[in-house]
Scaffold this active site. Structure first.
Site, PDB file in Angstrom:
ATOM      1  N   LEU A  72      32.098  10.288 -23.615  1.00  0.00           N
ATOM      2  CA  LEU A  72      30.871  10.137 -22.820  1.00  0.00           C
ATOM      3  C   LEU A  72      30.885  11.035 -21.587  1.00  0.00           C
ATOM      4  CD1 LEU A  72      28.220   8.509 -22.644  1.00  0.00           C
ATOM      5  CD2 LEU A  72      29.462   6.847 -21.240  1.00  0.00           C
ATOM      6  N   HIS A  73      31.780  10.753 -20.663  1.00  0.00           N
ATOM      7  CA  HIS A  73      32.084  11.600 -19.507  1.00  0.00           C
ATOM      8  C   HIS A  73      30.991  11.704 -18.448  1.00  0.00           C
ATOM      9  CE1 HIS A  73      35.639  12.570 -21.722  1.00  0.00           C
ATOM     10  NE2 HIS A  73      34.971  13.187 -22.668  1.00  0.00           N
ATOM     11  N   GLU A 102      46.899  22.445 -33.005  1.00  0.00           N
ATOM     12  CA  GLU A 102      47.784  21.602 -32.214  1.00  0.00           C
ATOM     13  C   GLU A 102      47.834  20.185 -32.772  1.00  0.00           C
ATOM     14  OE1 GLU A 102      46.445  21.542 -28.205  1.00  0.00           O
ATOM     15  OE2 GLU A 102      46.574  23.709 -27.948  1.00  0.00           O
ATOM     16  N   ASN A 110      43.699  16.579 -17.336  1.00  0.00           N
ATOM     17  CA  ASN A 110      44.710  17.613 -17.163  1.00  0.00           C
ATOM     18  C   ASN A 110      44.031  18.881 -16.663  1.00  0.00           C
ATOM     19  OD1 ASN A 110      47.297  16.504 -18.106  1.00  0.00           O
ATOM     20  ND2 ASN A 110      46.232  16.257 -20.049  1.00  0.00           N
ATOM     21  N   CYS A 152      44.034  18.993 -24.501  1.00  0.00           N
ATOM     22  CA  CYS A 152      43.613  19.443 -25.826  1.00  0.00           C
ATOM     23  C   CYS A 152      43.236  20.922 -25.815  1.00  0.00           C
ATOM     24  CB  CYS A 152      42.424  18.596 -26.278  1.00  0.00           C
ATOM     25  SG  CYS A 152      41.917  18.927 -27.960  1.00  0.00           S
ATOM     26  N   SER A 167      37.189   9.821 -32.520  1.00  0.00           N
ATOM     27  CA  SER A 167      36.356  10.069 -31.347  1.00  0.00           C
ATOM     28  C   SER A 167      35.343  11.171 -31.644  1.00  0.00           C
ATOM     29  CB  SER A 167      37.238  10.489 -30.161  1.00  0.00           C
ATOM     30  OG  SER A 167      36.451  10.841 -29.046  1.00  0.00           O
ATOM     31  N   CYS A 172      36.354  24.993 -31.751  1.00  0.00           N
ATOM     32  CA  CYS A 172      35.286  23.998 -31.657  1.00  0.00           C
ATOM     33  C   CYS A 172      34.007  24.687 -31.193  1.00  0.00           C
ATOM     34  CB  CYS A 172      35.684  22.900 -30.669  1.00  0.00           C
ATOM     35  SG  CYS A 172      34.489  21.564 -30.522  1.00  0.00           S
ATOM     36  N   GLU A 192      35.523  18.902 -33.279  1.00  0.00           N
ATOM     37  CA  GLU A 192      34.663  17.717 -33.312  1.00  0.00           C
ATOM     38  C   GLU A 192      34.766  17.097 -34.701  1.00  0.00           C
ATOM     39  OE1 GLU A 192      32.465  14.790 -33.654  1.00  0.00           O
ATOM     40  OE2 GLU A 192      32.445  15.574 -31.613  1.00  0.00           O
TER      41      GLU A 192
END
Length: 364
Positions: free
Chosen positions: A233-234, A107, A308, A351, A209, A127, A178
């Site tokens: 981070l999240h 994508e 999303n 993503c 990132s 990933c 990643e």
């Protein structure tokens, strides 16, 4: 079964193509030319054809000797990506699903801003990081992309923009995969798109990132590049981050923050922390307080991300009023913070979503 799946299952289109010329830095191209008895200045001419005129056939490089054009055609390919799906959002966001030479799909997203056009590129097919909220990791890692396959995404989008005389003004390396897990290809890609003879995207208009592969953060700091740097981070605590992002077991939050401090001290540059807000998981005011404490004294910026919805995941969106409350709590502590503008909310813009949908179709 789709044609793409059939090719992978039968072996069709599995022959490796010639190496992509998009994978060569200008210096590498000069070395190749000298080794083949040509003058190094030809490299600049070739780069102009590739990235200025964006030709896809060596025969079109008419200011090169015919013999050199033939040599190039026998040694390299000019990577082109087949568009499988193209989705356009009401806000102008365009999501491309491209097919690679081996039938795998990736994508790429074009996002419209008032300051220009940004392209979000993919670095891997799938990933292996395993973030519990992300569609990219569904199905695991299939393979790394070559530098030329990453470059080709930007070229392909730029060719689409050529029709309206627009240009790619910035790049974010935040697509599937990643980036630091494909480090060498990433660095080569950055050098090619940043080069004044290449796509000429300014370093400070490129953002990379990572989910936090600590050794590569130190290595990236030592590269001396002026690229913008972001951490996915999240979560503000080790326990919560491990639940959301299994990579935190291998690279725990305290060690990650040490690496971030090294990066800031080494480069003098600000770090952006990406913080996706998941309803009832990491979006309470106590989490904002913990995040402010974690980031205290750092040269940083927080990008709050309204997530999303991903059908394969169980997370829900945080209500808007709660997002604003979270933002206010951080600002109260002097933390620079913004709420990311949503792009492509009406299409498969999260993503990995479009690729995941395509994979479902293939298995029917």
């Amino acid at each position: 079964m789709t044609n793409t799946a059939a090719r992978r299952s039968t072996g069709e289109a599995q022959l490796l193509p010639l190496p992509s010329i998009y994978s060569l830095t200008l210096d590498e191209l000069k070395e190749w030319l000298v080794a083949h008895g040509e003058k190094p200045f030809r490299a600049t001419q070739i780069y102009e054809w590739l990235y200025g005129k964006r030709v896809t056939d060596f025969a079109e490089m008419t200011n090169l000797p015919k013999r050199l054009r033939e040599q190039l055609a026998s040694a390299f390919s000019i990577t082109t990506l087949k568009t499988i799906v193209k989705q356009t959002s009401k806000d102008g966001t365009i999501k491309f699903l491209f097919e690679l030479h081996d039938g795998y799909s990736i994508e790429t997203v074009l996002m419209r801003h008032n300051y220009g056009n940004s392209v979000c590129v993919t670095t891997q097919v799938g990933c292996r990081i395993g973030c519990t909220f992300c569609a990219s990791t569904l199905g695991g890692l299939k393979r790394h992309l070559e530098a030329g396959e990453i470059v080709a995404q930007v070229v392909q989008v730029q060719k689409a923009l050529d029709e309206t005389e627009e240009r790619v003004s910035s790049i974010v390396v935040m697509g599937i995969g990643e980036p630091f897990d494909n480090y060498d290809a990433l660095i080569k890609f950055l050098r090619i798109v940043n080069h004044s003879k290449g796509l000429n995207i300014g370093a400070r208009h490129i953002t990379v990132s990572t989910s936090g592969i600590i050794p590569k953060i130190y290595q990236f700091a030592d590269e001396g590049m002026q690229i913008n740097f972001a951490i996915s981070l999240h979560a503000p605590t080790t326990e919560l981050r491990t639940k959301l992002m299994p990579i935190n077991k291998a690279y725990p939050l305290p060690k990650l923050m040490e690496a971030v401090r090294y990066y800031i001290e080494k480069t003098g540059r600000r770090v952006t922390f990406e913080y996706g807000l998941f309803g009832g998981v990491n979006d309470q005011l106590e989490h904002a307080e913990q995040l402010a404490e974690l980031l205290k004294g750092l040269k940083c910026h927080v990008n709050l991300i309204p997530v999303n919805y991903v059908p394969e995941r169980n997370y829900v969106r945080t209500p808007r009023n709660q997002i604003f409350a979270f933002e206010r709590a951080l600002k109260k502590h002097g933390i620079n913070v913004t709420i990311r503008r949503e792009h492509g909310h009406d299409i498969d813009a999260a993503c990995g979503q479009l690729r995941a949908k395509e994979r479902k179709e293939e298995t029917r």
